[in-house]
Design an enzyme around this catalytic site. Structure first.
Site, PDB file in Angstrom:
ATOM      1  N   HIS A 372      15.620   6.652  24.244  1.00 13.21           N
ATOM      2  CA  HIS A 372      15.800   7.777  23.213  1.00 13.21           C
ATOM      3  C   HIS A 372      16.127   6.498  21.946  1.00 13.21           C
ATOM      4  O   HIS A 372      15.908   7.350  20.831  1.00 13.21           O
ATOM      5  CB  HIS A 372      16.864   8.603  23.103  1.00 13.21           C
ATOM      6  CG  HIS A 372      17.829   7.848  23.512  1.00 13.21           C
ATOM      7  ND1 HIS A 372      18.468   7.314  25.226  1.00 13.21           N
ATOM      8  CD2 HIS A 372      18.882   6.819  22.764  1.00 13.21           C
ATOM      9  CE1 HIS A 372      19.520   6.532  24.696  1.00 13.21           C
ATOM     10  NE2 HIS A 372      20.144   6.354  23.641  1.00 13.21           N
ATOM     11  N   ASP A 408      15.528   7.764  31.639  1.00  9.24           N
ATOM     12  CA  ASP A 408      15.661   7.751  29.645  1.00  9.24           C
ATOM     13  C   ASP A 408      14.862   6.337  30.177  1.00  9.24           C
ATOM     14  O   ASP A 408      16.244   5.421  29.864  1.00  9.24           O
ATOM     15  CB  ASP A 408      16.440   7.987  29.504  1.00  9.24           C
ATOM     16  CG  ASP A 408      16.466   7.891  27.726  1.00  9.24           C
ATOM     17  OD1 ASP A 408      15.693   7.480  27.113  1.00  9.24           O
ATOM     18  OD2 ASP A 408      17.519   8.281  26.802  1.00  9.24           O
ATOM     19  N   SER A 481      22.989   1.844  24.362  1.00 16.03           N
ATOM     20  CA  SER A 481      21.891   2.558  25.450  1.00 16.03           C
ATOM     21  C   SER A 481      21.171   1.299  25.967  1.00 16.03           C
ATOM     22  O   SER A 481      20.704   0.742  24.551  1.00 16.03           O
ATOM     23  CB  SER A 481      21.572   3.525  24.098  1.00 16.03           C
ATOM     24  OG  SER A 481      22.080   4.790  25.087  1.00 16.03           O
TER      25      SER A 481
END
Length: 498
Positions: A372, A408, A481
């Site tokens: 992402h 992810d 992240s």
């Protein structure tokens, strides 16, 4: 807490205190309190947060933001102000009341519960509330400047430093007062009674020079949650963490603090009990969410400001200034500088159009991040290493998991080598409960480099006896992240937060 923290805990506990402010004749109605640090016991000097004094300023809280205001004299507050300082037991005292018939068993004395003087077992009542006078209110100009730089823009409106939750009832005036007083502290003089003065002895505190502790350095916060409420239970409560980030004298730690801890001391593990900072705001909110970080003001520049202000306000400034604690190495010669964990430099900032996040270097030209952050369709990705703020290297996504995948992950191939960046070693073993650290560009993004937060590895999720997912107690923020999760002690790479 281990041997590492024993000496620091003793210093922190014997220098911690609670400061209460009230109006004469109204000790209960309209009283305010916070934590403080005892700089000297004989004679007594205490440094605490200045926020509890804003209701007593003659000119209102606007005096704190007046042009050029770096300090205010003690008479800036109304004459009705009454200050008291309470600290824990020394070798000659106790903070508990013996129960009748059982002198070995003591019961805490909480505010509003069986009020009365505290007593030593088998001895006369012990007075722990010491009257104090306000010498001056002071701020650290550099702290104020860095705070304005980070939080003065329109995008900073999502930040909040109030001591209550965003949805709690608080008037705009009260919230404005808290914000104005954020970087202000108060220097008090405590006058113990003659019969107590001989017994009031404590350790000499030293101060860490600004900039000598690296990110990730272990810290011990000592404050009294809820201030003067039930000090027998909450006085000098400890919280461990690390130095998460720093810009000048504005510091962040992931040591958890609660309202009432404002003004409490934050100490280093090495050298034991060296005062690093004071708590400026125990609760930081971003976009109405608690970020798990505590805002600090470094002690060294704050005490330099105190010395300068004393020289202008008090004729006996030389004797008072001599009581303020020295910085390490002046006159003490103690090792303090630490290069910090080398693995922290493996974190990089990853930018993909208007989206940014963190990543970890796994090879000179390979960076692992989250899908992402750098999706499969991204044409170009910009990577900025922490070793040089001006360096930037372009790359492109060579692998990314599908949006339907529970993993992810994205891999970015760079056009040039990342020079001077350590390549972490992936771990082969995962141990629940081991100390871990997360490095990422959450909270402040690129402005102050990556932040470090600490915790433990709380769970390891396995599929077919192969570890695939991890859980940790580390505080993780938006922008972190894709950053690395390391073993704090070995430096091995464990994984990345998503």
């Amino acid at each position: 807490m281990g041997r590492q923290w024993g000496p620091a805990m003793r210093v922190a506990e014997q220098t911690g205190c609670v400061v209460s402010a009230s109006r004469v004749g109204q000790p209960e109605a309209g009283s305010w309190s916070c934590s403080g640090v005892i700089l000297s016991r004989s004679p007594g000097l205490v440094l605490c947060h200045g926020g509890i004094l804003t209701p007593f300023l003659r000119a209102g809280s606007g005096a704190l933001t007046a042009a050029g205001a770096a300090f205010l004299p003690g008479d800036s507050c109304v004459e009705e102000l009454r200050l008291h300082v309470q600290w824990g037991p020394t070798a000659a005292s106790s903070t508990c009341r013996p129960e009748r018939g059982r002198p070995w068993l003591c019961t805490p004395q909480c505010a509003g519960l069986e009020p009365g003087p505290l007593a030593r077992p088998g001895g006369p009542p012990l007075q722990l509330l010491h009257p104090a006078e306000l010498l001056l209110l002071l701020s650290c100009p550099a702290f104020q400047a860095h705070f304005a730089h980070l939080f003065g823009s329109e995008s900073a409106e999502q930040w909040r430093f109030a001591s209550t939750a965003p949805d709690a009832e608080m008037s705009e005036e009260e919230e404005e007062d808290q914000l104005r007083a954020l970087g202000w502290f108060a220097l008090l003089r405590v006058r113990p009674r003659p019969e107590e003065e001989a017994n009031e002895r404590g350790p000499r505190v030293a101060v860490a020079p600004l900039g000598t502790l690296p990110k990730g350095a272990p810290l011990l916060a000592c404050g009294s949650p809820f201030g003067a409420f039930c000090p027998d239970i909450f006085l000098n409560t400890f919280s461990r963490g690390v130095l998460s980030n720093a810009t000048g004298p504005l510091l962040l730690t992931d040591a958890r603090c609660l309202p009432g801890s404002e003004g409490g001391g934050v100490f280093a593990a090495r050298p034991p009990g060296v005062l690093v900072a004071l708590v400026a705001a125990p609760l930081c909110w971003k976009s109405r969410e608690w970020v798990g970080l505590t805002l600090l003001c470094a002690a060294a520049p704050l005490l330099r400001a105190a010395r300068a202000a004393l020289g202008r306000l008090h004729p006996c400034a030389a004797s008072l200034a001599a009581l303020l604690p020295p910085e390490v190495g002046a006159p003490w010669v103690l090792p303090l500088r630490d290069p910090g964990p080398p693995w922290a430099a493996a974190a990089v900032l990853v930018e993909c159009g208007t989206v940014w996040g963190s990543g970890v270097v796994v090879a000179p030209r390979l960076v692992v991040t989250c899908r992402h952050v750098a999706p499969r369709e991204a044409s170009r990705v910009l990577v900025r290493p922490t070793t040089s703020k001006s360096a930037k290297i372009w790359g492109h996504v060579v692998f990314a998991t599908r949006e339907t995948s529970p993993y992810d992950i994205a891999v970015v191939s760079l056009e040039e080598d990342l020079e001077g960046v350590p390549i972490p070693v992936p771990t082969e073993h995962f141990h629940k409960g081991e100390a871990v650290s997360v490095v990422g560009f959450g909270v402040f993004g690129q402005a102050c480099g990556p932040s470090v937060t600490s915790g433990i590895l709380s769970a390891v999720v396995q599929v077919d006896e192969t570890p695939v997912m991890l859980q940790t107690t580390c505080a993780v923020h938006g922008g972190s992240s894709g950053g690395p999760l390391f073993s704090t002690y070995s430096g091995d790479l464990l994984g990345k937060p998503t």
